[in-house]
Design a protein around this motif. Structure first.
Motif, PDB file in Angstrom:
ATOM      1  N   VAL B 221     -16.556  12.577 -14.760  1.00 50.19           N
ATOM      2  CA  VAL B 221     -15.812  12.278 -16.193  1.00 50.19           C
ATOM      3  C   VAL B 221     -17.086  11.463 -16.573  1.00 50.19           C
ATOM      4  O   VAL B 221     -16.561   9.909 -16.690  1.00 50.19           O
ATOM      5  CB  VAL B 221     -13.865  12.613 -15.984  1.00 50.19           C
ATOM      6  N   MET B 222     -17.508  11.169 -18.204  1.00 48.41           N
ATOM      7  CA  MET B 222     -17.761  11.171 -18.818  1.00 48.41           C
ATOM      8  C   MET B 222     -17.784  11.427 -20.283  1.00 48.41           C
ATOM      9  O   MET B 222     -17.960  12.503 -21.028  1.00 48.41           O
ATOM     10  CB  MET B 222     -19.689  10.867 -18.761  1.00 48.41           C
ATOM     11  N   LEU B 223     -16.652   9.983 -20.811  1.00 44.78           N
ATOM     12  CA  LEU B 223     -15.572  10.034 -21.775  1.00 44.78           C
ATOM     13  C   LEU B 223     -16.515   9.450 -23.102  1.00 44.78           C
ATOM     14  O   LEU B 223     -16.690   7.549 -22.317  1.00 44.78           O
ATOM     15  CB  LEU B 223     -14.379   9.756 -21.920  1.00 44.78           C
ATOM     16  N   MET B 224     -16.796   9.261 -23.549  1.00 45.15           N
ATOM     17  CA  MET B 224     -18.363   8.862 -24.463  1.00 45.15           C
ATOM     18  C   MET B 224     -16.772   8.127 -24.970  1.00 45.15           C
ATOM     19  O   MET B 224     -16.141   8.839 -26.763  1.00 45.15           O
ATOM     20  CB  MET B 224     -19.353   9.469 -25.618  1.00 45.15           C
ATOM     21  N   HIS B 225     -17.222   6.081 -25.876  1.00 43.99           N
ATOM     22  CA  HIS B 225     -16.085   5.831 -27.510  1.00 43.99           C
ATOM     23  C   HIS B 225     -16.807   4.528 -27.431  1.00 43.99           C
ATOM     24  O   HIS B 225     -17.888   4.220 -26.597  1.00 43.99           O
ATOM     25  CB  HIS B 225     -14.920   6.316 -26.837  1.00 43.99           C
ATOM     26  N   GLY B 226     -16.487   4.146 -27.951  1.00 42.73           N
ATOM     27  CA  GLY B 226     -16.615   2.680 -28.646  1.00 42.73           C
ATOM     28  C   GLY B 226     -15.488   1.450 -28.999  1.00 42.73           C
ATOM     29  O   GLY B 226     -14.415   2.186 -28.900  1.00 42.73           O
ATOM     30  N   TYR B 227     -15.754   0.790 -29.690  1.00 41.45           N
ATOM     31  CA  TYR B 227     -14.875  -0.179 -30.231  1.00 41.45           C
ATOM     32  C   TYR B 227     -14.941  -1.218 -31.043  1.00 41.45           C
ATOM     33  O   TYR B 227     -16.546  -1.926 -31.122  1.00 41.45           O
ATOM     34  CB  TYR B 227     -14.759  -1.381 -28.342  1.00 41.45           C
ATOM     35  N   ASN B 228     -14.079  -0.826 -32.471  1.00 41.04           N
ATOM     36  CA  ASN B 228     -14.238  -1.626 -32.559  1.00 41.04           C
ATOM     37  C   ASN B 228     -13.743  -2.897 -33.243  1.00 41.04           C
ATOM     38  O   ASN B 228     -11.719  -3.569 -33.640  1.00 41.04           O
ATOM     39  CB  ASN B 228     -13.730  -0.799 -34.218  1.00 41.04           C
ATOM     40  N   THR B 229     -14.120  -3.897 -32.897  1.00 43.61           N
ATOM     41  CA  THR B 229     -13.315  -4.982 -32.072  1.00 43.61           C
ATOM     42  C   THR B 229     -12.854  -5.819 -33.496  1.00 43.61           C
ATOM     43  O   THR B 229     -12.054  -6.803 -33.040  1.00 43.61           O
ATOM     44  CB  THR B 229     -14.367  -5.861 -31.056  1.00 43.61           C
ATOM     45  N   THR B 230     -13.381  -5.864 -34.749  1.00 42.85           N
ATOM     46  CA  THR B 230     -13.661  -6.596 -35.880  1.00 42.85           C
ATOM     47  C   THR B 230     -12.256  -6.394 -37.109  1.00 42.85           C
ATOM     48  O   THR B 230     -11.943  -6.509 -37.609  1.00 42.85           O
ATOM     49  CB  THR B 230     -14.577  -6.754 -36.803  1.00 42.85           C
ATOM     50  N   PHE B 231     -12.782  -4.826 -36.271  1.00 45.47           N
ATOM     51  CA  PHE B 231     -11.267  -4.490 -37.297  1.00 45.47           C
ATOM     52  C   PHE B 231     -11.262  -3.728 -37.957  1.00 45.47           C
ATOM     53  O   PHE B 231     -10.498  -3.527 -39.069  1.00 45.47           O
ATOM     54  CB  PHE B 231      -9.969  -4.608 -37.062  1.00 45.47           C
ATOM     55  N   TYR B 239     -20.051   0.242 -27.450  1.00 46.14           N
ATOM     56  CA  TYR B 239     -20.244   1.606 -27.194  1.00 46.14           C
ATOM     57  C   TYR B 239     -19.951   1.715 -25.272  1.00 46.14           C
ATOM     58  O   TYR B 239     -20.914   0.780 -24.789  1.00 46.14           O
ATOM     59  CB  TYR B 239     -20.945   2.095 -27.635  1.00 46.14           C
ATOM     60  N   ALA B 240     -19.550   2.602 -25.325  1.00 47.37           N
ATOM     61  CA  ALA B 240     -19.263   3.050 -23.975  1.00 47.37           C
ATOM     62  C   ALA B 240     -18.655   4.440 -23.282  1.00 47.37           C
ATOM     63  O   ALA B 240     -18.815   5.380 -24.057  1.00 47.37           O
ATOM     64  CB  ALA B 240     -18.046   1.854 -23.255  1.00 47.37           C
ATOM     65  N   VAL B 241     -19.537   4.548 -21.749  1.00 48.07           N
ATOM     66  CA  VAL B 241     -18.670   5.959 -21.276  1.00 48.07           C
ATOM     67  C   VAL B 241     -17.556   5.341 -20.252  1.00 48.07           C
ATOM     68  O   VAL B 241     -17.551   4.417 -19.495  1.00 48.07           O
ATOM     69  CB  VAL B 241     -19.674   6.611 -20.962  1.00 48.07           C
ATOM     70  N   ASN B 242     -16.557   5.926 -20.259  1.00 45.75           N
ATOM     71  CA  ASN B 242     -15.264   5.723 -19.552  1.00 45.75           C
ATOM     72  C   ASN B 242     -14.922   4.194 -18.961  1.00 45.75           C
ATOM     73  O   ASN B 242     -14.676   3.217 -18.597  1.00 45.75           O
ATOM     74  CB  ASN B 242     -15.830   5.741 -17.744  1.00 45.75           C
ATOM     75  N   GLY B 243     -14.750   3.727 -20.372  1.00 48.36           N
ATOM     76  CA  GLY B 243     -14.531   2.126 -20.718  1.00 48.36           C
ATOM     77  C   GLY B 243     -15.553   1.097 -21.159  1.00 48.36           C
ATOM     78  O   GLY B 243     -14.629   0.090 -21.812  1.00 48.36           O
ATOM     79  N   ILE B 244     -16.071   0.826 -20.232  1.00 46.65           N
ATOM     80  CA  ILE B 244     -16.546  -0.787 -20.506  1.00 46.65           C
ATOM     81  C   ILE B 244     -17.896  -0.446 -20.532  1.00 46.65           C
ATOM     82  O   ILE B 244     -18.975   0.456 -19.501  1.00 46.65           O
ATOM     83  CB  ILE B 244     -16.881  -1.502 -18.976  1.00 46.65           C
ATOM     84  N   PRO B 245     -18.483  -1.036 -21.414  1.00 46.36           N
ATOM     85  CA  PRO B 245     -20.350  -0.912 -21.722  1.00 46.36           C
ATOM     86  C   PRO B 245     -21.102  -1.490 -20.467  1.00 46.36           C
ATOM     87  O   PRO B 245     -20.575  -2.414 -20.073  1.00 46.36           O
ATOM     88  CB  PRO B 245     -20.036  -1.780 -23.315  1.00 46.36           C
TER      89      PRO B 245
END
Lengths: 394, 344
Positions: B221-231, B239-245
């Protein structure tokens, strides 16, 4: 009556008691206030000011200072949108403490870079490098170069301007008045310019040490100090020769004011050299020099009616131009935008003080300053500074 | 380079970067242990950073986070399986929404909203035609839903105002529907502001197998996603796949030479319009959305908009380490890259 007298406390004891009372009450107040105030809520206020950037091959070194209220922990760093390896600041930075970060990044000469520090809370603190240029290595060579540059832009142009003294001396009082007004216009321009530069610098400093307050502080203190010095001098020379209007004193004051201004200019040159921007520089040095030639004229304008010795003129030239050397040397080494802002403030205060000193000499026989000649002089001064300022920009 | 202005000189010089002479050398303590340099398999990795590419300082504490991208990779949740009176297979799950601060990059905390405490949420897997019962418990301080992609009645769609609608904090609800159509799908929270609920981590993959199983393979499983830490809703810092860049940079995805590898690939990246997947030194068959058994393309790069997904099938003919990353290189430099390590 005698009993009341015996009860009367000595003044020093009374002062001590009052002082102790104030301290105790303030202490209690602090203690109570800190307990009655609620805990500060919301996200931590994270601030970092970048005080120094050193570029060496494949490495960017930043000296950061925490200028915010809360400790800042730098989690990761990305440069131009790429995470990078770095060393330094492994622990949270307490308020006002500073640390040096060494970033491993293959930067290219002349390119802009945006260094983004991702803090532990996810906040991003950015630092822009306008154009990357390798930071020159430290050493005596650099200091000698700074001294040379300071001489180029400080002493030589001022002395050149002073060379107009013989012309001044043959001019009538109206011409001299116009020239003095021109000097005031020129100084007023410098004061505003230096104040603006100082305020912008203060903004860069992150405000931990007072920010723009530093500029006003520097200006105020310089003004007061120079006024005091001027007062002493006036009393002395008044005792020596109460009748003669003292052009020599005015010239010295002008030289001091301009000198302090040139300190700021030197500071700018030195610190600009530090980031390599002066590599662009022959035109810049020439521009500064041209800009400063008018300052020499300002120094000698009050001397139009006198015959000062060559030594005295040289001294005035040194006072007005020499600080550029000092500024350049300090600018290469100093690592604090706050200090620079303060120095700019000192320059502003000095210039304002000189303007105050010069003002009486601008009066015409009717006692008016803003007659057509005065206005023409003032305007010419401002315009000259503005135009030579443009030369530096070109 | 633009000509120097006096102002720029003053500012650029005195303000931005004061002083050239390092008055003191680095006075920091002992150097931080270089976690980024060691691999999971006991072999030294070349140090990243500089010309060797992007890298984090240190590694994330997966134990504290409670999930590990290496485990998420092959972690399929088939649910509690039983049979309905008619013979239909019934699968039941319990999914709990909770607010958790997770370490998204070494030393960087992110206040996430999660399904079962992880980002991405669990990969739910079933077969087409199965009866699914997903009991959703909202243990978060915020209202949430579960919205499944697929074909189902309106009241099971998990959107505000339809059926049960929003599940308030402390509430729970059972989403019940048949698994249709087969393919690789997604589920996510569908409460407003939608972008924030997604960006905080409320999504997961939903795999519906075809009636006749696909060929046996090493499935990932590879789910691509990201974190906008500054909101600030303006792109992401990570940017990451499966949780942790960067996780698979120092802990590569291990696969066997010649074995069929099947990647369930999806994109739940918020705040950026598209994402992509690029594999080095190899090509793969691509099955868009996995709803057909014939591949549409033989390629080494696919592009997916948010919510798009597909299946990549491939074999590695050679041993060694092969990079994979977003072919939006900015995303790669900001964390979305990793390695396959092909072993015998």
């Amino acid at each position: 009556m005698s009993t009341t007298r015996s009860l009367r406390l000595p003044t020093w004891l009374l002062a001590c008691a009052s002082f102790a009372g104030i301290v105790v009450v303030l202490g209690l107040l602090l203690l109570l206030a800190s307990q009655s105030l609620p805990e500060r809520t919301g996200p931590p206020a994270e601030q970092l000011a970048i005080e120094r950037t050193v570029l060496s091959p494949s490495t960017i070194e930043l000296t950061v200072r925490n200028t915010g209220a809360d400790p800042v922990r730098i989690g990761q760093i990305f440069v131009n949108d790429a995470y990078v390896a770095f060393t330094g600041a492994t622990e949270p930075l307490p308020r006002l403490s500073s640390q040096t970060l060494r970033i491993d990044y293959p930067w290219q000469e002349g390119q802009p870079y945006l260094v983004s520090m991702l803090t532990s809370t996810g906040a991003v603190i950015e630092h822009e490098i306008g154009a990357a240029v390798e930071t020159p290595p430290a050493g005596g060579g650099v200091l000698a170069l700074m001294a040379l540059l300071g001489t180029y832009v400080g002493i030589i142009p001022v002395v050149l301007g002073m060379a107009l003294l013989p012309v001044l001396r043959r001019s009538g009082p109206t011409v001299v008045r116009i020239l003095l007004a021109l000097t005031v216009g020129l100084l007023a321009f410098l004061a505003v310019d230096a104040a603006l530069e100082g305020l912008e610098l203060a903004a860069e400093s992150g405000g931990a040490f007072g920010g723009s307050l530093l500029v006003f502080l520097g200006a105020g203190l310089a003004f007061l100090a120079l006024t005091a010095v001027g007062g002493l001098q006036r009393r002395r020379s008044a005792a020596a020769d109460p009748d003669r209007p003292n052009g020599g004193r005015l010239a010295l004051m002008v030289a001091v004011g301009i000198g302090l201004h040139n300190l700021g200019e030197g500071l700018a040159i030195g610190s600009a050299y530090a980031v390599g921007e002066l590599a662009l520089g022959a035109a810049l040095v020439v521009g500064f020099a041209l800009h400063n030639t008018t300052e020499g004229l300002a120094v000698v304008a009050p001397l139009a009616q006198q015959r000062p010795s060559v030594g005295r003129l040289a001294g005035l030239g040194l006072v007005a131009g020499g600080p550029a050397i000092l500024g350049a040397v300090v600018g290469v080494a100093v690592d604090n935008a706050g200090i620079s802002a303060l120095l700019f403030g000192v320059g502003v205060g000095a210039i304002v003080q000189v303007i105050v000193q010069l003002a009486p000499a601008l009066r015409n026989q009717a006692g008016k300053i803003l007659d057509p000649a005065g206005v023409a002089g003032l305007t010419a001064g401002v315009v000259i500074m503005y135009v030579t300022g443009l030369v530096v920009t070109a | 380079m633009s000509p120097p202005s006096r102002r720029r000189l003053l500012l650029g010089g005195a303000g931005v970067a004061l002083g050239a002479i390092p008055a003191r050398r680095l006075t920091e303590g002992p150097a931080a242990p270089d976690h980024g340099a060691h691999a999971d398999h006991g072999q030294a990795m070349p140090h990243g950073g500089g010309v060797n590419g992007p890298v984090f300082r240190g590694v994330v504490d997966h134990a504290a986070n409670g999930f590990d991208p290496s485990e998420i990779l092959r972690d399929f949740d088939y649910g509690k399986v039983s049979a309905l009176p008619g013979g239909q297979v019934l699968r039941e799950w319990e999914i709990v929404a909770s607010d958790r601060e997770i370490e998204v990059a070494p030393g960087v905390r992110f206040p996430a909203w999660t399904f079962n405490g992880r980002v991405p949420g669990p990969t739910l897997r079933c077969r087409a035609g199965d009866r699914l019962k997903v009991r959703f418990v909202n243990a978060s301080a915020h209202p949430h839903t579960m919205h499944f992609h697929g074909i189902h009645p309106a009241e099971m769609d998990g959107v505000p105002g339809i059926g049960r609608g929003v599940i308030e904090p402390g509430g729970d609800f059972v989403y019940e529907f048949d698994a249709e159509p087969f393919g690789v799908h997604l589920y996510h929270c569908h409460v407003g502001p939608l972008a924030e609920h997604i960006a905080r981590g409320m999504y997961g993959m939903f795999v519906v197998d075809p009636p006749q199983p696909r060929p046996k393979a090493d499935e990932l499983v590879m789910l691509m996603h990201g974190y906008n830490t500054t909101f600030d809703a303006e792109g992401n810092q990570l940017y990451a796949v499966n949780g942790i860049p960067f996780h698979y940079m120092h802990t590569p995805v291990r696969v066997r030479r010649g074995e069929l590898v099947r990647i369930y690939l999806g994109n739940m990246l918020e705040y950026d319009p598209i994402n992509s997947f690029h594999l080095h030194a190899n090509f793969f068959d691509y099955y868009p959305t996995g709803t057909r058994l014939e591949p549409s393309e033989y390629t080494d790069t696919v592009v997916q908009a948010q919510g798009q997904r597909g299946i990549c099938e491939l074999r590695f003919p050679h041993l060694g380490k092969y990079m994979f990353h977003a072919h939006k290189t900015e995303f790669a430099d900001l964390g979305w890259m990793g390695f396959f390590e092909v072993v015998e």
